[in-house]
Design an enzyme around this catalytic site. Structure first.
Site: not given
Ligand code: NAD
Length: 497
Positions: A148, A172, A175-176, A225, A280, A382
């Site tokens: 998101f 994909k 969704e937020r 994450s 991140c 984090e």
């Molecule tokens: P998230 O992991 O909750 O979601 C990321 C994606 O995964 C979304 O599209 C979500 O719909 C999907 N998802 C969520 N739960 C899932 C599951 N159980 N199975 C399969 N897919 C699933 O992350 P977020 O809250 O949207 O974003 C924040 C996180 O992203 C933080 O941890 C941040 O550090 C990380 N991030 C990392 C980078 C990087 O380059 N390393 C960059 C941006 C964000």
């Protein structure tokens, strides 16, 4: 409340069996619904991509790049509309949203160089009348799953490059906050991309699992994450897919006694509290070498944190908007309680902030902890919120040991005037992206982005040269055209010069 559609095979479609609410975090109100795709919808996107692939693969790289040139223009023309959508659903300020888009456009510019970046490697006369070359060919249908916190930039890390390399892409998004992501994809179709080459399908775990399980999907790029990154990497590679999965972070800034403290404080304010800490690459730990540095840092930070201008992201001239959801705001508040219970000194407490006119928004003021120690949860995990932890150490070596022992290794930086210290830091630190007097060392588009340790699962970083390698597979071709008059006898020994 409108339903945000999928974009499949050039058409806007909605399957509304399951939906989720999309909030405006500044008002706390649900403003849209987003469909959560089922397996059949994902298969529709895969079928469209598979049908588009043979022609797209054969389209000359220069023609693919021309689409990206037009896309870049459309993105620039629509900057304020896109920034508004990002800000409405994510909560970040308009200026920050525009900045994210600009960094995304850099990746489109890099993709415009497709004919150059796809040039193979050629060796003439590797044997008698034999020439050899490596060709970089597309993988087929590939997919991206994005978080998101950068609804415009992170998808743009992925599909412009994947597509100019000749692949078809299924995105994909989170969704937020999916509206800006969808609009940007529509602009790429408007730029002339054939239908089916890019589809956007909204959803949650069910949609992601369908992409992981589909044999037609050859590669997965994920950003999000760490637990989900690890899951997607394990499940994708188990099925023989190529996977790059970028995860979470805990980024440390080291402050040396010789640092230009005023400049370091300005840099830290932006890096820790910009976008409410939901980056991140946000700095969430300030490691001070010596008590004098720590005391001076804390006394300079406190008035600036208290003076942060916080309000609805879509208002102008602010430093910080709200957190993305009420649930996330409560999670961050939970960490603050935990830090206090663990014995850290809470110097600035941003909880209980109310923004006039937006009392239901998901706001949290800037928070500062001092005397944080490595066994505390607020140090280890984090938080992804506007919370900066100060850790006190006695030497650069101790600071580096602390960083190297942390499970994450996304970004880090050092503030110093000492070239020797900076050089040692760059050489020995176990982190993928390092800044020297630069707080957010996010690589430009012609380098690649990626952390170390549990911040990245996979071998190749995102975008830039690693992105090209990720979205192509090498084919090595060895070719001989015998001279007409000659006859060459069979050779039974292994071929050599
Ligand atoms: P998230 O992991 O909750 O979601 C990321 C994606 O995964 C979304 O599209 C979500 O719909 C999907 N998802 C969520 N739960 C899932 C599951 N159980 N199975 C399969 N897919 C699933 O992350 P977020 O809250 O949207 O974003 C924040 C996180 O992203 C933080 O941890 C941040 O550090 C990380 N991030 C990392 C980078 C990087 O380059 N390393 C960059 C941006 C964000």
């Amino acid at each position: 409340m409108s339903l945000i559609p999928h974009l499949i095979n050039g058409e806007l479609l909605s399957d509304s069996a399951r939906t989720a609410d999309v909030f405006n975090p500044s008002t706390g109100q649900a403003i849209h619904k987003v469909p959560l795709a089922d397996r059949a919808t994902i298969q529709q996107a895969i079928d469209a991509a598979s049908a588009a692939y043979p022609a797209w693969r054969k389209t000359p790289a220069a023609k693919r790049a021309q689409v990206m040139f037009r896309f870049k223009q459309l993105l620039e023309q629509n900057e304020s509309r896109i920034a508004q959508l990002i800000s409405e659903e994510h909560g970040k300020t308009l200026e920050d949203a525009a900045g994210e888009l600009k960094r995304g456009i850099e990746n489109v510019e890099f993709a415009c160089a497709a004919p150059e970046i796809l040039k193979g490697e050629y060796s003439r006369n590797v044997g008698p009348n034999i020439d050899a070359w490596s060709d970089f060919q597309p993988l087929g249908v590939v997919a991206g799953i994005t978080p998101f916190n950068f609804p415009a930039m992170v998808p743009l890390w992925m599909y412009p490059l994947a597509i100019v390399c000749g692949n078809c892409f299924i995105l994909k998004p989170s969704e937020r906050d999916p509206s800006s992501t969808l609009l940007i994809a529509q602009l790429l179709l408007e730029a002339g991309l054939p239908k089916g080459v890019l589809s956007v399908v909204h959803g949650d775990k069910a949609a992601v699992d369908a992409l992981i399980e589909a044999p037609q999907v050859k590669a997965l790029s994920f950003v999000g994450s760490t637990p989900i990154a690890e899951y997607i990497y394990a499940e994708g590679t188990r099925r023989g897919k190529r996977v790059q999965a970028l995860g979470g972070a805990k980024n440390h800034a080291v402050l040396m006694p010789d640092a230009d403290l005023d400049n370091a404080v300005s840099a830290l304010m932006g890096a820790a509290y910009g976008s409410c800490g939901e980056r991140c690459m946000a700095i969430s730990v300030a490691v001070c070498v010596g008590d004098q540095v720590a005391d001076a840092l804390v006394s300079k930070l406190v008035p600036q944190i208290k003076a942060l201008k916080i309000g609805a992201g879509t208002s102008c001239g602010l430093d910080m908007g709200p957190l993305v959801t009420g649930q996330h705001r409560d999670k961050v508040s939970g960490y603050i309680e935990d830090g206090v219970a663990a014995g850290a000194s809470l110097i600035v407490d941003g909880r209980g902030l109310s923004v006039a006119g937006n009392e239901e928004g998901f706001f949290l003021g800037g928070c500062l902890f001092d005397r944080v120690t490595p066994e505390m949860r607020i140090y280890k995990e984090e938080i992804f919120g506007p919370v900066l932890c100060v850790v006190r150490v006695n030497s650069l070596e101790e600071a580096m040991q602390l960083i190297n022992d942390h499970e994450y290794g996304n970004g880090t930086c050092i503030f110093t005037r000492d070239g020797e210290a900076a050089r040692l830091f760059c050489d020995e630190i176990e982190v993928g992206m390092v800044g020297v007097n630069v707080p957010l060392p996010v690589p430009v588009a012609y380098h690649s982005f990626g952390g170390w340790k549990r911040s990245l699962f996979g071998d190749l970083h995102a975008y830039g040269p690693d992105g090209v390698r990720f979205y192509t597979r090498r084919k090595a071709i060895t070719q001989r055209w015998p001279q007409r008059a000659s006859h060459e006898a069979s050779q039974f020994a292994f071929p050599s010069l």
